[in-house]
Design an enzyme around this catalytic site. Structure first.
Site, PDB file in Angstrom:
ATOM      1  N   SER A 261      34.127  15.686  49.647  1.00  0.00           N
ATOM      2  CA  SER A 261      33.618  16.995  49.457  1.00  0.00           C
ATOM      3  C   SER A 261      32.010  17.244  49.448  1.00  0.00           C
ATOM      4  O   SER A 261      31.414  16.226  49.509  1.00  0.00           O
ATOM      5  CB  SER A 261      34.110  17.385  47.922  1.00  0.00           C
ATOM      6  OG  SER A 261      33.309  16.760  47.000  1.00  0.00           O
ATOM      7  N   GLY A 262      31.439  18.442  49.279  1.00  0.00           N
ATOM      8  CA  GLY A 262      30.247  18.458  49.205  1.00  0.00           C
ATOM      9  C   GLY A 262      29.705  18.670  47.940  1.00  0.00           C
ATOM     10  O   GLY A 262      28.419  19.054  47.942  1.00  0.00           O
ATOM     11  N   ASP A 263      30.424  18.246  46.924  1.00  0.00           N
ATOM     12  CA  ASP A 263      29.621  17.975  45.359  1.00  0.00           C
ATOM     13  C   ASP A 263      30.392  16.742  44.702  1.00  0.00           C
ATOM     14  O   ASP A 263      31.025  16.087  45.508  1.00  0.00           O
ATOM     15  CB  ASP A 263      29.979  19.559  44.676  1.00  0.00           C
ATOM     16  CG  ASP A 263      28.771  19.551  43.651  1.00  0.00           C
ATOM     17  OD1 ASP A 263      28.302  18.727  43.226  1.00  0.00           O
ATOM     18  OD2 ASP A 263      28.291  20.763  43.746  1.00  0.00           O
ATOM     19  N   ASP A 264      30.225  16.850  43.500  1.00  0.00           N
ATOM     20  CA  ASP A 264      31.167  15.731  42.873  1.00  0.00           C
ATOM     21  C   ASP A 264      32.622  15.596  43.161  1.00  0.00           C
ATOM     22  O   ASP A 264      33.155  16.620  43.029  1.00  0.00           O
ATOM     23  CB  ASP A 264      30.725  15.829  41.296  1.00  0.00           C
ATOM     24  CG  ASP A 264      29.181  15.771  40.910  1.00  0.00           C
ATOM     25  OD1 ASP A 264      28.548  15.163  41.564  1.00  0.00           O
ATOM     26  OD2 ASP A 264      28.792  16.780  40.065  1.00  0.00           O
TER      27      ASP A 264
END
Length: 482
Positions: A261-264
């Site tokens: 993903s692009g985050d946590d």
């Protein structure tokens, strides 16, 4: 016996020719009955609860051509099947196909099942996404000050809900939302793929989630949640595409999942600043195990930054992170209040990291200007052990708050292989207190090594949580011709 006597009588009266005609008629009738009751679809799956009633989305006018909107069909199906909530519950089957839909809400005692070749495609028509009020523990939307779009699969005040499949797919078609977000064209916070509020006994399992507009899975103000066998994939540059975010939830189990993903990959939350403090619902009794994460700009597991209602008793084990910014990250700041305590992590394998450990008390994003700067968070009882890492730029960056140090930190049995171009100082520590044991490279002075005569294994609870005692059942779906 009656049928045999009738045949015998007919033989006596009309002879063998009539017998042959009768037998043909009887067999034809039986064959017609067999065709009428022939099973169209049949399979088994594992779930918290099985259902007495079944239907397919095609029974409600669903068309899986990837072009026709099925929002009404899904909602009509759920509304119809809700009548069985107190009569054994119901399951809705989504067969192979591409099923375009906007947001729809589920009901209690209900299962949504996706065939392995079924794809739910999130609509790009904003009129198919109702707007909800901001979450009370946040006070505003995360993207915008106003409300938020309802999630694709949504439910509130529900009990006993299963969203599962044979690894069927939910595609959020997020590029549409990401572009509008970057251009500042959204008045409301982007939708999530799956969200349950104020709900109990929820299972989300055996699905592939692609390209979510924002967060993927968001249980909030809920309890007894099982998330299992989920694959989540989004571009590593996509904004805020967190994987699984338990938020003000109790008794949650997340396991056997793979996230890019692009985050946590997993972000544990409990409300934002004064709103989270006032709402006062912590996330606690959370198990995370057998997670694989890839997220070059974020963490495998993040605690915060919205943690103002508190986070406690989080147990993470058997975690693999590859090309991820940090292994475990705690994010907080003055004005957050709340607490992060009794955190237990063991058995991490990490490859190519910026930091293995990162704690910061300087994460300054606030809901608004009304937060209380005197509301200081309590960070204590943080335990990390049995960790192997390689190609790491910096072992740890631990930044507490001046006058409000992070305390009772324990790090043991950790081996960190530094990258060829690693930072010259592998550890930086300010306003933290704790101990270490068997850690290489040697930690900072604030975490003194206990020495070979005092080998310390940081805590990890042996007693299982109640969510670990949930027994799954073998359920059956059978759809017959009518």
């Amino acid at each position: 016996m009656e049928l045999a006597r009738m045949i015998l009588m007919r033989i006596q009266v009309t002879g063998i020719a009539t017998l042959l005609v009768l037998v043909a008629l009887i067999l034809g009738q039986k064959g017609a009955e067999a065709r009428k009751g022939r099973i169209l679809e049949s399979f088994e799956y594992i779930a918290m609860s099985c259902r007495a009633h079944s239907a397919s989305i095609t029974d409600f006018g669903g068309i899986g051509d990837g072009k026709t909107s099925n929002t009404k069909a899904f909602q009509d199906a759920v509304n119809h099947l809700s009548q069985y909530a107190n009569g054994g519950g119901a399951q809705l089957y989504v067969p192979a196909g591409q099923w375009l839909t906007g947001s729809f809400s589920l009901t209690s005692h209900f299962t949504l099942y996706l065939h392995k070749d079924a794809v739910l495609l999130a609509s790009q028509d904003m009129s198919e996404w109702p707007v909800l009020k901001a979450l009370p523990s946040y006070g505003r939307g995360r993207d915008a000050a106003g409300g938020r779009f309802a999630s694709l699969i949504f439910g509130t005040n529900l009990t006993d809900v299963v969203v599962t499949g044979a690894n069927g797919t939910i595609d959020g078609q997020g590029a549409f939302w990401w572009q509008n977000f970057h251009k500042g064209k959204l008045k409301y916070t982007r939708p999530y793929l799956i969200e349950f509020m104020y709900s109990d006994n929820i299972q989300i399992s055996n699905l592939t989630l692609l390209n979510s507009p924002s967060w993927n899975v968001h249980p909030v103000y809920s309890s007894n949640i099982l998330v299992q066998g989920i694959t989540i994939i989004a571009p590593i540059t996509s904004p805020n595409t967190d994987g699984i975010n338990p938020d003000s939830c109790t008794n949650v189990r997340i396991e056997d999942s793979y996230i890019v993903s692009g985050d946590d990959c997993i972000a544990v939350k409990s409300g934002w600043d004064e709103y989270g403090i006032s709402f006062g619902m912590p996330t606690k009794q959370l198990v995370i195990r057998r997670l694989t994460c890839i997220s070059p700009y974020s963490a495998a597991i993040a605690l915060g930054s919205e943690m103002s209602g508190g986070i406690e008793d989080v147990r993470a084990e058997d975690i693999t992170a590859i090309h991820t910014e940090s292994g475990v990250r705690i994010k907080t700041a003055r004005g957050r209040g709340g607490f992060v305590k009794d955190i237990y992590v063991k058995g991490m394998t990490l490859h190519t990291m910026k930091w293995v450990f990162w704690m910061t008390g300087n994460y300054k994003a606030h809901a608004d200007n009304h937060y209380d700067p005197k509301a200081l968070p309590v960070i204590q009882g943080i335990n990390y052990r049995d960790i192997m890492a390689d190609n790491v730029s910096m072992a740890a960056r631990l930044e507490g708050i001046e006058g409000d140090p992070f305390t009772q930190i324990c790090i043991s049995n950790v081996t960190i292989g530094m990258a060829a171009k690693a930072k010259k100082v592998p550890w930086t520590c300010t306003d933290v207190e704790g101990i270490s044991s068997g850690v290489s490279p040697r930690p900072c002075d604030q975490l003194p090594d206990q020495g070979p005569e005092k080998i310390t294994a940081c805590d990890f609870p042996a007693e299982p949580l109640s969510i670990d005692r949930v027994v799954l059942k073998s359920c059956t779906y059978r759809m017959k011709y009518t």
